[in-house]
Enzyme design. Structure first.
Site, short mmCIF file in Angstrom:
data_model
loop_
_atom_site.label_atom_id
_atom_site.label_comp_id
_atom_site.label_asym_id
_atom_site.label_seq_id
_atom_site.Cartn_x
_atom_site.Cartn_y
_atom_site.Cartn_z
N ASP A 9 0.86 -1.20 0.00
CA ASP A 9 0.00 0.00 0.00
C ASP A 9 0.90 1.25 0.00
O ASP A 9 0.89 2.01 0.95
CB ASP A 9 -0.95 -0.01 1.22
CG ASP A 9 -0.22 -0.08 2.56
OD1 ASP A 9 0.95 -0.52 2.61
OD2 ASP A 9 -0.81 0.35 3.58
N HIS A 239 9.50 -0.42 9.16
CA HIS A 239 8.56 -1.55 9.23
C HIS A 239 8.65 -2.45 7.99
O HIS A 239 8.95 -3.64 8.08
CB HIS A 239 7.12 -1.02 9.30
CG HIS A 239 6.80 -0.20 10.50
ND1 HIS A 239 6.75 -0.71 11.77
CD2 HIS A 239 6.46 1.11 10.61
CE1 HIS A 239 6.39 0.24 12.62
NE2 HIS A 239 6.21 1.35 11.95
C1 BDR Z 1 2.56 -0.58 8.71
O1 BDR Z 1 1.46 0.34 8.49
C2 BDR Z 1 1.75 1.20 7.43
O2 BDR Z 1 1.59 2.53 7.81
C3 BDR Z 1 3.19 0.99 7.04
O3 BDR Z 1 3.38 1.11 5.65
C4 BDR Z 1 3.49 -0.40 7.53
O4 BDR Z 1 3.18 -1.36 6.55
C5 BDR Z 1 3.19 -0.27 10.05
O5 BDR Z 1 2.27 -0.47 11.07
CA CA Z 2 2.84 -0.72 4.18
#
Ligand code: BDR
Ligand code: CA
Length: 306
Positions: A9, A239
């Protein structure tokens, strides 16, 4: 060499993960599938196409689901990633288009064509993966690993006190995926909160990779500013890159085998909880990480980009 598809995403840390995969000599990226979350599925698809074009990778992008399996659609996380997904960088129209096949059908076909070899790395809400599991009873059998960025066993949440954002945005889908057992690996906040990148780190990336690293540096300004609004001044979490790195460097992570279910209602909505082993198979949950090793791979490999 790992055959990898990233379900994404994009999203600032998604862009970091995709550029990392583009640079990694041990990863063969086979394509991207898109999902809502940080942005709508329409914007995610546009951004995925743009990222591949920037990296000069001619690979398929398959558009994913528009909404969670059961819950109503929600507003994207513009306060974290910006209105268009890349911080303050304005929307850019890609030259190419998504393929005709939707994300779940593309994943099913690729898992069959690369039976036993395909590593799937979802770094957004898990709707497409749940749909693939529901549509094809052999899907899980055909993939090699499903390495998810999402969830939190002991760390608490980041979108609510209990839930991590990717799981919270489609808890029913996440529960379907966690129920698949053995091949599922969770790279959640228990480890990603330990892997931080600072303004100086992004400066170093941009100095060595002025084009693509420069784009990440620009995006990171917005992302780091968001982290500061929530009182985190020591950098942003890597992340999504952590999940991609867990695909190629599992030795950098300590894992716990445990059955996991997802809270699908109430205050804990989206929380990843320990389930009785009799209800479903155990998955691998990353609980420890050699954060310095992950970060140094990230910095070293991004520096290889133009
Ligand atoms: C996840 O949530 C999204 O905001 C980031 O892209 C990552 O995949 C972190 O909690
Ligand atoms: Ca993400």
């Amino acid at each position: 060499m790992i055959k990898l598809i990233i379900d994404t995403d994009p999203g600032i840390d998604d862009a970091m993960a995709i550029f990392y995969a583009a640079a990694a000599p041990d990863i063969e990226l086979l394509g991207l599938t898109t999902i809502f979350g940080n942005v709508t599925t329409e914007i995610a698809t546009r951004n995925a196409l743009r990222l591949l074009e920037m990296a000069e990778l001619d690979l398929p992008v398959a558009r994913g689901a528009e909404a969670p399996l059961i819950l109503a659609p929600f507003a994207p996380s513009a306060y974290v990633h910006g209105d268009e997904g890349f911080g303050d960088i304005p929307a850019q129209t890609p030259r190419g288009n998504a393929i005709e096949e939707d994300a779940a059908d593309f994943l099913i076909r690729m898992a069959r064509e690369h039976r036993g070899e395909l590593v799937l790395c979802p770094i957004g809400p898990l709707t497409n993966i749940a749909l693939a599991i529901q549509r094809d009873p052999d899907f899980v059998k055909n993939v090699k690993r499903i390495v998810i960025m999402g969830g939190s066993l002991e760390e608490g949440g980041n979108i609510t006190a209990h839930a991590e954002a990717n799981i919270y945005h489609d808890p029913h889908a996440a529960d379907v995926v966690f129920a698949a057992g053995g091949k599922v690996e969770m790279v959640g906040l228990d480890v990603t909160h330990r892997i931080l990148c600072t303004k100086a780190d992004f400066g170093a990336i941009a100095a060595q990779s002025p084009e693509l690293g420069g784009v990440l540096q620009k995006m990171s300004e917005f992302y780091l500013a968001f982290y500061e609004t929530v009182g985190k001044f020591d950098g942003c979490s890597l992340h999504d890159p952590a999940a991609v790195i867990a695909c190629s460097h599992p030795q950098l992570f300590d894992r716990r085998k445990v059955a996991v279910k997802v809270a699908c209602e109430g205050e804990a909505l989206g929380a990843t909880l320990i389930a009785g082993p009799s209800c479903r198979g155990e998955i691998s949950v990353c609980m420890g990480v050699e954060a310095g090793g992950v970060k140094s791979l990230f910095l070293k490999r991004l520096a290889l980009l133009p």
